[in-house]
Motif scaffolding. Structure first.
Motif, PDB file in Angstrom:
ATOM      1  N   ALA A 113       0.830  -1.203   0.000  1.00  0.00           N
ATOM      2  CA  ALA A 113       0.000   0.000   0.000  1.00  0.00           C
ATOM      3  C   ALA A 113       0.866   1.254   0.000  1.00  0.00           C
ATOM      4  O   ALA A 113       0.573   2.228  -0.708  1.00  0.00           O
ATOM      5  CB  ALA A 113      -0.927  -0.011   1.214  1.00  0.00           C
ATOM      6  N   GLU A 114       1.929   1.232   0.795  1.00  0.00           N
ATOM      7  CA  GLU A 114       2.843   2.378   0.820  1.00  0.00           C
ATOM      8  C   GLU A 114       3.486   2.582  -0.551  1.00  0.00           C
ATOM      9  O   GLU A 114       3.657   3.718  -1.011  1.00  0.00           O
ATOM     10  CB  GLU A 114       3.910   2.152   1.880  1.00  0.00           C
ATOM     11  CG  GLU A 114       3.371   2.203   3.316  1.00  0.00           C
ATOM     12  CD  GLU A 114       4.434   1.879   4.338  1.00  0.00           C
ATOM     13  OE1 GLU A 114       5.548   1.460   3.942  1.00  0.00           O
ATOM     14  OE2 GLU A 114       4.167   2.025   5.551  1.00  0.00           O
ATOM     15  N   ARG A 115       3.830   1.471  -1.231  1.00  0.00           N
ATOM     16  CA  ARG A 115       4.428   1.571  -2.563  1.00  0.00           C
ATOM     17  C   ARG A 115       3.450   2.206  -3.551  1.00  0.00           C
ATOM     18  O   ARG A 115       3.849   2.967  -4.440  1.00  0.00           O
ATOM     19  CB  ARG A 115       4.827   0.178  -3.052  1.00  0.00           C
ATOM     20  CG  ARG A 115       5.649   0.177  -4.333  1.00  0.00           C
ATOM     21  CD  ARG A 115       5.885  -1.229  -4.856  1.00  0.00           C
ATOM     22  NE  ARG A 115       4.664  -1.845  -5.337  1.00  0.00           N
ATOM     23  CZ  ARG A 115       4.117  -1.596  -6.538  1.00  0.00           C
ATOM     24  NH1 ARG A 115       4.692  -0.735  -7.362  1.00  0.00           N
ATOM     25  NH2 ARG A 115       3.012  -2.201  -6.914  1.00  0.00           N
ATOM     26  N   ARG A 116       2.161   1.911  -3.371  1.00  0.00           N
ATOM     27  CA  ARG A 116       1.134   2.474  -4.260  1.00  0.00           C
ATOM     28  C   ARG A 116       0.673   3.866  -3.806  1.00  0.00           C
ATOM     29  O   ARG A 116      -0.195   4.458  -4.433  1.00  0.00           O
ATOM     30  CB  ARG A 116      -0.085   1.552  -4.309  1.00  0.00           C
ATOM     31  CG  ARG A 116       0.165   0.160  -4.826  1.00  0.00           C
ATOM     32  CD  ARG A 116      -1.171  -0.565  -4.975  1.00  0.00           C
ATOM     33  NE  ARG A 116      -1.028  -1.999  -5.094  1.00  0.00           N
ATOM     34  CZ  ARG A 116      -2.056  -2.846  -5.175  1.00  0.00           C
ATOM     35  NH1 ARG A 116      -3.299  -2.367  -5.163  1.00  0.00           N
ATOM     36  NH2 ARG A 116      -1.864  -4.140  -5.264  1.00  0.00           N
ATOM     37  N   ASP A 117       1.225   4.341  -2.710  1.00  0.00           N
ATOM     38  CA  ASP A 117       0.821   5.623  -2.132  1.00  0.00           C
ATOM     39  C   ASP A 117      -0.651   5.603  -1.718  1.00  0.00           C
ATOM     40  O   ASP A 117      -1.413   6.545  -1.952  1.00  0.00           O
ATOM     41  CB  ASP A 117       1.073   6.781  -3.106  1.00  0.00           C
ATOM     42  CG  ASP A 117       1.053   8.140  -2.407  1.00  0.00           C
ATOM     43  OD1 ASP A 117       1.316   8.188  -1.188  1.00  0.00           O
ATOM     44  OD2 ASP A 117       0.758   9.144  -3.064  1.00  0.00           O
ATOM     45  N   LEU A 118      -1.041   4.494  -1.093  1.00  0.00           N
ATOM     46  CA  LEU A 118      -2.398   4.325  -0.591  1.00  0.00           C
ATOM     47  C   LEU A 118      -2.364   3.976   0.892  1.00  0.00           C
ATOM     48  O   LEU A 118      -1.396   3.376   1.375  1.00  0.00           O
ATOM     49  CB  LEU A 118      -3.130   3.200  -1.329  1.00  0.00           C
ATOM     50  CG  LEU A 118      -3.450   3.398  -2.812  1.00  0.00           C
ATOM     51  CD1 LEU A 118      -3.955   2.085  -3.404  1.00  0.00           C
ATOM     52  CD2 LEU A 118      -4.484   4.498  -2.996  1.00  0.00           C
ATOM     53  N   ALA A 119      -3.409   4.336   1.613  1.00  0.00           N
ATOM     54  CA  ALA A 119      -3.560   3.821   2.968  1.00  0.00           C
ATOM     55  C   ALA A 119      -3.854   2.324   2.864  1.00  0.00           C
ATOM     56  O   ALA A 119      -4.572   1.894   1.951  1.00  0.00           O
ATOM     57  CB  ALA A 119      -4.696   4.539   3.691  1.00  0.00           C
ATOM     58  N   PRO A 120      -3.320   1.500   3.787  1.00  0.00           N
ATOM     59  CA  PRO A 120      -3.529   0.053   3.672  1.00  0.00           C
ATOM     60  C   PRO A 120      -4.989  -0.361   3.606  1.00  0.00           C
ATOM     61  O   PRO A 120      -5.350  -1.236   2.812  1.00  0.00           O
ATOM     62  CB  PRO A 120      -2.842  -0.493   4.936  1.00  0.00           C
ATOM     63  CG  PRO A 120      -1.761   0.503   5.219  1.00  0.00           C
ATOM     64  CD  PRO A 120      -2.358   1.831   4.866  1.00  0.00           C
ATOM     65  N   ASP A 121      -5.859   0.269   4.421  1.00  0.00           N
ATOM     66  CA  ASP A 121      -7.253  -0.151   4.363  1.00  0.00           C
ATOM     67  C   ASP A 121      -7.956   0.376   3.116  1.00  0.00           C
ATOM     68  O   ASP A 121      -8.945  -0.203   2.665  1.00  0.00           O
ATOM     69  CB  ASP A 121      -8.023   0.223   5.637  1.00  0.00           C
ATOM     70  CG  ASP A 121      -7.697   1.593   6.176  1.00  0.00           C
ATOM     71  OD1 ASP A 121      -7.096   2.393   5.444  1.00  0.00           O
ATOM     72  OD2 ASP A 121      -8.048   1.864   7.348  1.00  0.00           O
ATOM     73  N   THR A 122      -7.448   1.452   2.517  1.00  0.00           N
ATOM     74  CA  THR A 122      -7.976   1.887   1.216  1.00  0.00           C
ATOM     75  C   THR A 122      -7.649   0.853   0.148  1.00  0.00           C
ATOM     76  O   THR A 122      -8.508   0.492  -0.672  1.00  0.00           O
ATOM     77  CB  THR A 122      -7.396   3.262   0.817  1.00  0.00           C
ATOM     78  OG1 THR A 122      -7.837   4.251   1.751  1.00  0.00           O
ATOM     79  CG2 THR A 122      -7.829   3.660  -0.579  1.00  0.00           C
TER      80      THR A 122
END
Length: 241
Positions: A173-182
């Motif tokens: 998620a961090e690699r995708r620049d997203l919050a994990p629950d998103t």
């Protein structure tokens, strides 16, 4: 609630109370208290306290979203200020006729002794009873999934389960620049068609992950949704383990 009232009184803050779910209480040991009820126990110091309470035909046990009807009760307003509020409201376009009828029915429901009261009570009890059953079903089904934990749904229309997220999922998620629950919710939607809301929009405790889901679907659809969610969560966990 008393602490909120005391804070608003001390800091001269106007209180806006969203009370659309006052009838949606699913635990027989609990009841809903309005801010006005609590305010009336606070003594003379609060006699000039100002607030507004809101209700809606779109929520509560009615759930008539299409009517777009709602209302508010203002408390503690000076008569001159209240007159100005009425003037502002009267210059606006009125809602549709059906919305006005729906609001009228909500603020003036049948009372015991009215010819329509038995049918009204039967329908209201049936709706609340079904919501109680669905609230219990959602909680039980979510807690049966390894890695998901859900508190009892004691009111309103939503469950807010916590999700144990594999570390590799957090890193992805961090690699995708997203919050994990998103990321979790997006993958759930893409894989199953089940739409839930990520918990990071609700000021959750740092390091925890949640999603919000509703208890509104009919019971047979809820069963199907839980089967899909259970399968997805297992596959998601295996994918990022």
């Amino acid at each position: 609630m008393k602490e909120i009232l005391q804070f608003c009184h001390k800091n001269n803050v106007f209180l806006l109370a969203d009370e659309v779910y006052q009838d949606n209480v699913y635990n027989s040991d609990r009841r809903c208290y309005s801010f006005k009820q609590v305010l009336n126990t606070m003594g003379d110091e609060f006699k000039d306290f100002q607030m507004a309470a809101f209700d809606s035909t779109s929520k509560g046990f009615l759930g008539e979203c299409g009517f777009r009807g709602g209302f508010m009760e203002v408390v503690g307003f000076d008569p001159a200020l209240l007159a100005q509020l009425h003037k502002v409201m009267n210059t606006k376009l009125c809602p549709g006729t059906t919305g006005q009828i729906a609001v009228s029915c909500e603020v003036n429901p049948p009372v015991e002794g009215d010819p329509s009261y038995p049918l009204f009570k039967l329908e209201k009890d049936r709706i609340i009873g079904s919501l109680v059953k669905r609230a219990r079903l959602v909680k039980e089904k979510l807690n049966a999934v390894d890695g998901i934990s859900c508190n009892p749904v004691e009111g309103a229309m939503y469950a807010f389960p916590s999700v144990t997220m594999p570390q590799k999922a957090v890193e992805e998620a961090e690699r995708r620049d997203l919050a994990p629950d998103t990321m979790y919710c997006l993958e759930l939607l893409e894989a199953t068609g089940v739409c839930v809301v990520p918990g990071n929009g609700f000021l959750q405790k740092p390091g925890t992950f949640h999603f919000r889901t509703t208890i509104l679907p009919p019971e047979d659809l809820l069963d199907d949704m839980m089967v899909r969610l259970t399968k997805f969560h297992k596959e998601f966990t295996e994918k990022y383990s």
